[in-house]
Design an enzyme around this catalytic site. Sequence first.
Site, PDB file in Angstrom:
ATOM      1  N   HIS A  16       0.850  -1.193   0.000  1.00 40.50           N
ATOM      2  CA  HIS A  16       0.000   0.000   0.000  1.00 40.50           C
ATOM      3  C   HIS A  16       0.884   1.241   0.000  1.00 40.50           C
ATOM      4  O   HIS A  16       1.977   1.237   0.556  1.00 40.50           O
ATOM      5  CB  HIS A  16      -0.917   0.008   1.227  1.00 40.50           C
ATOM      6  CG  HIS A  16      -1.919  -1.102   1.190  1.00 40.50           C
ATOM      7  ND1 HIS A  16      -3.150  -0.978   0.606  1.00 40.50           N
ATOM      8  CD2 HIS A  16      -1.852  -2.378   1.640  1.00 40.50           C
ATOM      9  CE1 HIS A  16      -3.805  -2.122   0.707  1.00 40.50           C
ATOM     10  NE2 HIS A  16      -3.034  -2.990   1.334  1.00 40.50           N
ATOM     11  N   LYS A  34      28.085 -13.587   0.650  1.00 42.53           N
ATOM     12  CA  LYS A  34      29.278 -13.918  -0.136  1.00 42.53           C
ATOM     13  C   LYS A  34      28.896 -14.061  -1.595  1.00 42.53           C
ATOM     14  O   LYS A  34      27.722 -14.114  -1.941  1.00 42.53           O
ATOM     15  CB  LYS A  34      29.911 -15.216   0.361  1.00 42.53           C
ATOM     16  CG  LYS A  34      29.050 -16.459   0.163  1.00 42.53           C
ATOM     17  CD  LYS A  34      29.763 -17.695   0.673  1.00 42.53           C
ATOM     18  CE  LYS A  34      28.993 -18.967   0.340  1.00 42.53           C
ATOM     19  NZ  LYS A  34      29.723 -20.160   0.734  1.00 42.53           N
TER      20      LYS A  34
END
Length: 178
Positions: free
Chosen positions: A107, A172
């Site tokens: 919203h 990573k």
Amino acid sequence: MDLSNYKEPKPNHLKRIVWYIINRTIFYALPGIPLRSIRNLILRAFGAKVPLKGLIYSTAKIWAPWNLEMDEHSCIGPRTEIYNKNKIIIGKNCVVSQGAYLCTATHDISDSSHPLISFPIILKDRSWVAADVFVGPGVTIGEGAVVGARAAVFKNVEAWCVVGGNPAKFIKKRIIKN
């Protein structure tokens, strides 16, 4: 915010009702890999663009099949929620693991009438959304990226990265060993 006059647009309302009933009954009652083609034919009848051999588990809750596109060799796992008021596009060799929630709608909190807004979600080829992950509106998961279990993703994930946490953060680089 003033919700006294809030109205949500209801496109395809009748189609949504019919699909809801089928998704929770017939679709759900066709479990297992051998019946996946039948489930996918049902999804196609409602406008989904899915390959017959794509694996969408019978316990997946899909809000609007007409907003679902999935490429070959991909999987939407058990107990997933695909809340696709906008497009969800899943590339080749992707996995959306059990319990994941892909949500294309939110919203507008800066508007006093709090209108519904939606943005597509894109999973690029060879990406993996692990168990119980939340992916928010407008997010693109890059090629080969991995979103670790229970993460919450609100921003795009770069290709060949591993992210995790809430909010999801870089962990990573993903390197595939041959």
